[in-house]
Every structure is written in C-alpha cells, then in structure tokens.
Design a protein around this motif. Structure first.
Motif, PDB file in Angstrom:
ATOM      1  N   ASN A  46      21.055 -17.613  44.338  1.00  0.00           N
ATOM      2  CA  ASN A  46      19.929 -16.652  44.351  1.00  0.00           C
ATOM      3  C   ASN A  46      18.587 -17.317  44.039  1.00  0.00           C
ATOM      4  OD1 ASN A  46      21.687 -14.555  44.878  1.00  0.00           O
ATOM      5  ND2 ASN A  46      21.891 -13.980  42.721  1.00  0.00           N
ATOM      6  N   GLN A  47      18.441 -18.521  44.529  1.00  0.00           N
ATOM      7  CA  GLN A  47      17.195 -19.258  44.373  1.00  0.00           C
ATOM      8  C   GLN A  47      16.002 -18.388  44.793  1.00  0.00           C
ATOM      9  OE1 GLN A  47      17.722 -22.832  46.550  1.00  0.00           O
ATOM     10  NE2 GLN A  47      15.592 -23.449  46.420  1.00  0.00           N
ATOM     11  N   HIS A  48      14.958 -18.394  44.003  1.00  0.00           N
ATOM     12  CA  HIS A  48      13.711 -17.647  44.253  1.00  0.00           C
ATOM     13  C   HIS A  48      13.860 -16.141  44.063  1.00  0.00           C
ATOM     14  CE1 HIS A  48      11.841 -21.028  46.943  1.00  0.00           C
ATOM     15  NE2 HIS A  48      12.319 -21.460  45.787  1.00  0.00           N
ATOM     16  N   SER A  49      15.059 -15.641  43.870  1.00  0.00           N
ATOM     17  CA  SER A  49      15.275 -14.195  43.816  1.00  0.00           C
ATOM     18  C   SER A  49      15.659 -13.775  42.408  1.00  0.00           C
ATOM     19  CB  SER A  49      16.407 -13.809  44.767  1.00  0.00           C
ATOM     20  OG  SER A  49      16.076 -14.184  46.069  1.00  0.00           O
ATOM     21  N   PRO A  50      15.749 -12.450  42.181  1.00  0.00           N
ATOM     22  CA  PRO A  50      16.296 -12.003  40.906  1.00  0.00           C
ATOM     23  C   PRO A  50      17.740 -12.501  40.753  1.00  0.00           C
ATOM     24  CG  PRO A  50      15.222 -10.200  42.052  1.00  0.00           C
ATOM     25  CD  PRO A  50      15.274 -11.338  43.018  1.00  0.00           C
ATOM     26  N   ASN A  51      18.184 -12.608  39.517  1.00  0.00           N
ATOM     27  CA  ASN A  51      19.552 -13.033  39.192  1.00  0.00           C
ATOM     28  C   ASN A  51      19.898 -14.431  39.698  1.00  0.00           C
ATOM     29  OD1 ASN A  51      20.057 -10.544  37.870  1.00  0.00           O
ATOM     30  ND2 ASN A  51      20.371  -9.592  39.878  1.00  0.00           N
ATOM     31  N   GLU A  52      18.922 -15.315  39.636  1.00  0.00           N
ATOM     32  CA  GLU A  52      19.190 -16.735  39.912  1.00  0.00           C
ATOM     33  C   GLU A  52      20.240 -17.220  38.921  1.00  0.00           C
ATOM     34  OE1 GLU A  52      15.746 -19.308  39.761  1.00  0.00           O
ATOM     35  OE2 GLU A  52      16.977 -21.114  39.764  1.00  0.00           O
ATOM     36  N   ASN A  53      21.145 -18.060  39.390  1.00  0.00           N
ATOM     37  CA  ASN A  53      22.219 -18.504  38.495  1.00  0.00           C
ATOM     38  C   ASN A  53      22.698 -19.899  38.845  1.00  0.00           C
ATOM     39  OD1 ASN A  53      24.829 -18.413  40.274  1.00  0.00           O
ATOM     40  ND2 ASN A  53      23.617 -16.594  40.812  1.00  0.00           N
ATOM     41  N   LEU A  54      23.405 -20.490  37.900  1.00  0.00           N
ATOM     42  CA  LEU A  54      23.987 -21.821  38.076  1.00  0.00           C
ATOM     43  C   LEU A  54      25.453 -21.756  37.640  1.00  0.00           C
ATOM     44  CD1 LEU A  54      23.822 -24.931  38.495  1.00  0.00           C
ATOM     45  CD2 LEU A  54      22.964 -25.092  36.147  1.00  0.00           C
ATOM     46  N   LYS A  55      26.319 -22.202  38.532  1.00  0.00           N
ATOM     47  CA  LYS A  55      27.745 -22.252  38.227  1.00  0.00           C
ATOM     48  C   LYS A  55      27.972 -23.402  37.246  1.00  0.00           C
ATOM     49  CE  LYS A  55      31.943 -22.079  40.994  1.00  0.00           C
ATOM     50  NZ  LYS A  55      32.485 -22.271  42.333  1.00  0.00           N
ATOM     51  N   ILE A  56      28.718 -23.147  36.174  1.00  0.00           N
ATOM     52  CA  ILE A  56      28.866 -24.187  35.147  1.00  0.00           C
ATOM     53  C   ILE A  56      29.538 -25.450  35.713  1.00  0.00           C
ATOM     54  CG2 ILE A  56      30.023 -24.739  32.958  1.00  0.00           C
ATOM     55  CD1 ILE A  56      29.313 -21.945  32.000  1.00  0.00           C
ATOM     56  N   GLY A  57      30.465 -25.250  36.650  1.00  0.00           N
ATOM     57  CA  GLY A  57      31.119 -26.409  37.269  1.00  0.00           C
ATOM     58  C   GLY A  57      30.117 -27.364  37.919  1.00  0.00           C
ATOM     59  N   GLN A  58      28.987 -26.809  38.384  1.00  0.00           N
ATOM     60  CA  GLN A  58      27.978 -27.664  39.012  1.00  0.00           C
ATOM     61  C   GLN A  58      27.297 -28.571  37.990  1.00  0.00           C
ATOM     62  OE1 GLN A  58      29.105 -26.558  42.559  1.00  0.00           O
ATOM     63  NE2 GLN A  58      27.368 -27.943  42.424  1.00  0.00           N
ATOM     64  N   ILE A  59      27.290 -28.137  36.729  1.00  0.00           N
ATOM     65  CA  ILE A  59      26.703 -28.994  35.682  1.00  0.00           C
ATOM     66  C   ILE A  59      27.575 -30.234  35.511  1.00  0.00           C
ATOM     67  CG2 ILE A  59      26.023 -29.157  33.250  1.00  0.00           C
ATOM     68  CD1 ILE A  59      25.481 -26.166  33.262  1.00  0.00           C
ATOM     69  N   ALA A  60      28.888 -30.005  35.488  1.00  0.00           N
ATOM     70  CA  ALA A  60      29.808 -31.144  35.388  1.00  0.00           C
ATOM     71  C   ALA A  60      29.635 -32.050  36.604  1.00  0.00           C
ATOM     72  CB  ALA A  60      31.247 -30.641  35.309  1.00  0.00           C
ATOM     73  N   TYR A  61      29.529 -31.414  37.783  1.00  0.00           N
ATOM     74  CA  TYR A  61      29.333 -32.168  39.022  1.00  0.00           C
ATOM     75  C   TYR A  61      28.073 -33.029  38.939  1.00  0.00           C
ATOM     76  CZ  TYR A  61      28.025 -32.945  43.927  1.00  0.00           C
ATOM     77  OH  TYR A  61      27.641 -33.518  45.118  1.00  0.00           O
TER      78      TYR A  61
END
Ligand SMILES: [Zn+2]
Length: 499
Positions: free
Chosen positions: A469-484
């Motif tokens: 949801n880049q640029h939109s409401p409720n932008e989020n990051l999956k925690i697995g992507q942090i590990a990645y």
C-alpha cells in the motif's frame, strides 16, 4: 557408522541453521524496535521541520555504526550523506534510499496515528491488531507493521543499518567503500538531486549505485531492476466553430473538432496498438539473450489480464515484459463538449487529447515529441503552440495547438554489467534461485536524472513486499521482508561476493 556420521552431519547442519535463524530473528527484533522509533518521526516532505528531525535522528544512528555523515544543502531540502572510512584500494558502492514519505490523511487509515506503528496479523476476517509483546517469543514473519514509510522507504534504511551491525559483529571486512545518500524529497519528485550531483560530485563518486526503493516483483521473489522508463507529455487541441453551436442549425456545416481529433489520433496507431509514426521505435533491438531474460520474469499473464479485465493485450511486444522495452504513446485523457447527464446538442468548439509518452533510453523524449508533431503536420494540420486567433481560424481548415510537457529521461544499465552480475550471483547463492531480473520498469522514478548525471551503473534492489500500500493509507511492511533485507544487505557487503 556411515549412517551415524551422516546423521550427525545433518544434525549439525540443522543446529547451525536454527541458530542462524535465531540470530536473524534477534536482528529482526532490534530492527522492528528501531523502525518504530524512526516511523514515529513524521516525514512529510512538504514540511521542512519534519525532515530536519529525521536528519538529526539519522545522523545519530549512522554515527553509532561508525559512519561519517554530513548534511548536504541543496536548492530544496537538505540531503543526508554518510560513508564508512575509505580505502583507496576498494571499489565504492553508493546506496540510495529516501527518508521522506507521502502525506497522510489519518481519517483514511485503520489506525489512529499513521506514524505510530501497529502490528497486525492476517485473518480470514481481515487484519487483526497484535500486541508487540507477542513478538518476544517468536517472530511471525507473516505479520505486518502498519505505518507511513514502513515500506517506502524507512524500512530499507533500518534493514541496512542492522545489516551493518551484523557485519561489524561478525568482523567482516567489507570489500567496498560504502557510501549512502538519503533523499528528502523523493515523494516531491527529487527536483534538487541532479544539481546536487554536480555540486557534490567528488563526495558521491562511486563505481556503482544500488537503489533500495519500491517493492519486489509481484511474485514476491527476490528482484533486481536495471532501469525505468522516462516520460514526457503532449496536449493536442483541435478546433471547430469559435463557440459551441446548435447542432440542428450547424450540424453538417460547422466542422466538428471531435471528429478531427479522433481521425488524427487514429492515424497514429494501428489496431494492434503499434505506433505508425515513422521512426517512433527506431534504435530498439532485443537480442536473444535479452529476450531470454525478459521471458524469465514470472509474470502471471492470466492474472494480469483478469485484473485488467481485458480480453487480449496490444501487440507492441509479444508478451508483457517485451512491451515495456518500447516507448508508449498513450491517450491519458480525452475531452470535448459535455457528456452523460450534461450532454448537449451542440457542435463543440474544441477537442483535446492529453497524451503521455513513456520513454526508453533509445527514444529521446524531445525527438519523439518532434516526430509526433511532424506527423501531425503531414496530416495537413497548421500546428501552433498557442491558441489560434480569429484570423488563424478563418485562414486554416485544420488547426492544432500542441502543448509540450518536460522530459524525464529513462535510465537503463546493461544486463551483463560485472557489478550487476555480482549482485545476481549473491542473490542466487543466498536465496537458492536466480532473482527476477527486470530490464526496465514501466513506471518512471524521479531519480533517473540523478542516475544519468552520476554516469555509473545503477541497480534497483527492492526490499519490501509488493502489496505494501505504498503512498496509500494502511502502508505496511511484512516482517519477513525485514529478515530478507538484512540478509541481502549483509550478503551484498560480504567479501566472497565482491567482483
Ligand atoms: Zn519510495
């Protein structure tokens, strides 16, 4: 005996692996804490004070990791620059990320404050808020952090910093000089960047550029992108009677600008969507090796067509990735008279088509605009760049006014660049499969002029989930992507990967 040995070996592998994953999880936990802190500082590029507070925080965080950092003044908001101590014998890698974020409208978010990260899990009924204390025992990689810039683009900055921690802890001698440039106006199209490159040329000098922005391929697989299309625009207006006229009195008599415009537009493309204007696709050739890489992108064509609700695509390319290798000619808007409930029985006075032209490196924007203009002239039009006067209207049968937009160039790095090959190899050995290689992205990024100005190979290595949801409401990051991200930065900066 042999069996026992194998078993011990397998066990040791297993322990090593699980210890490894515990270690990574502790790094991820630390990164989450730091990201909460970072996201809590609002970063709307429209507000200079926001940016200053972010810069202050970043200086502290980069200094803690042994970076020398400085704030680079520009014609707009200042940039952040940091570098590890330099060694003349090493090649230099420059990372680009951005610290600013899109403005927020808190009423459109499912949380009170978009700058306060909320942890959520996906359930059949939708997103469920989770307590951060539940992360302590075991980190669920499918859970997500909701907040502005978690993905775009503060998350990658935090992944980078935590990878540096890990490299230091493991006493890894990074085989590169490491420089970092953080943009503070990416969401406002990075206007000061190209000039800043000229001003700070020596400081930014590097052998290659790695951009950590945007999401990985929709398949979720590790991705490397070699370029982005550029853009320019044209606005084309044709003319009928000086004022809208009664279609009863003047239908069949006063020329209709809508028909003129559509007939003109129809000469520009064939029924397959291919541009008919001479020279439009000149200079583009795709060899077998390139086609093979284009074909290897795991696009789900059925799904794309279903999402678009189209029966069959245009045929500029024979498949989706191939179609992006060519400049486009797109009608982005079309208007004349009134429509729907407002429709009136008139011959309209004007008709306008708004065009956008997505560019590739082979197709210079100014050249393409000139080709379109020459084509219109060849159709017998009197071409103007201002509104026609009464005299012009009486004099010429077919008048067109063309307004031109500015050009943002495309950029593209060769697919077989040694630094790019190094990144691909690193990703392959780290994740067990070749990354998705995107030769050119369809969209345009504001840093293209910056990249072209630097004149070094550039690669986009995205770190975040495609559904963020880049640029939109409720932008989020999956925690697995942090590990990645931590693992990938770590691998990219480890010695065995250096070319
Ligand atoms: Zn971004």
């Amino acid at each position: 005996m042999k069996k026992l040995l194998t078993l011990t070996f397998l066990l040791s592998l297993f322990t090593a692996h699980s210890q490894d994953s515990i270690l990574i999880k502790s790094k991820v936990a630390n990164a989450i804490g730091e990201l909460k802190e970072f996201v809590a500082i609002p970063n709307d590029a429209l507000n200079a004070d926001d940016i200053d507070t972010n810069l202050f925080w970043l200086r502290k965080k980069f200094t803690e990791r042994g970076f020398n950092s400085t704030i680079l003044e520009t014609e707009g908001l200042p940039l952040f620059f940091a570098a590890l101590p330099m060694d003349d014998n090493k090649p230099t890698i420059l990372f680009y990320m951005h610290l600013d974020g899109q403005s927020v409208d808190a009423t459109k978010w499912d949380q009170a404050d978009p700058y306060k990260i909320v942890l959520k899990s996906k359930t059949n009924e939708g997103w469920k808020t989770e307590s951060f204390s539940d992360l302590n025992d075991d980190i669920n990689y499918d859970w997500r952090l909701f907040g502005r810039s978690t993905s775009d683009d503060k998350g990658p900055i935090i992944m980078f910093l935590n990878a540096i921690d890990a490299l230091k802890k493991d006493n890894i001698d990074i085989p590169y000089n490491v420089k970092v440039i953080l943009d503070s106006e990416e969401e406002k199209s990075s206007a000061p960047l190209p000039k800043a490159v000229r001003t700070y040329k020596d400081l930014l000098q590097a052998d290659f550029l790695v951009i950590n922005d945007g999401p990985v391929h929709v398949s979720g697989k590790p991705t490397i992108v070699y370029g982005c299309r550029g853009i320019t625009t044209l606005s084309i207006t044709t003319y009928g009677p000086i004022k809208p006229q009664h279609s009863g009195h003047y239908g069949n008599y006063a020329p209709n600008p809508g028909f003129q415009l559509t007939q003109l537009l129809a000469t520009m493309k064939d029924a397959d969507g291919k541009v008919l204007i001479k020279g439009y696709y000149d200079g583009i050739s795709l060899d077998d090796a390139t086609l093979e890489i284009l074909k290897s992108v795991p696009d789900n064509i059925e799904k794309i067509n279903k999402n678009l609700a189209i029966s069959s695509p245009e045929k500029v390319g024979s498949f989706y990735q191939e179609s992006l290798q060519y400049p486009s000619l797109n009608i982005r808007g079309l208007g004349s008279g009134w429509i729907g409930d407002q429709a009136r029985t008139i011959v309209p006075a004007t008709a306008t088509a708004e065009l956008d032209l997505r560019l590739v490196p082979e197709s210079d924007g100014t050249k393409l605009k000139n080709l379109v203009k020459a084509h219109i002239k060849n159709q017998g039009y009197h071409v103007m760049n201002t509104e026609p006067t009464m005299e012009d209207r009486v004099k010429y049968d077919k008048i067109v006014t063309i307004k031109e937009g500015s050009v943002t160039d495309a950029f593209r790095t060769e697919l077989d660049n040694p630094f790019g090959n190094g990144i691909v190899k690193t990703m392959e050995s780290k994740f067990g499969e070749k990354p998705v290689q995107i030769r050119i992205m369809g969209g345009t990024v504001p840093i293209s002029p910056f990249i072209n100005e630097l004149k070094i190979p550039a690669f986009i290595v995205p770190m975040v989930n495609p559904d963020n949801n880049q640029h939109s409401p409720n932008e989020n990051l999956k925690i697995g992507q942090i590990a990645y991200g931590i693992e990938l930065f770590y691998a990219l900066l480890s010695p065995n990967q250096a070319e």
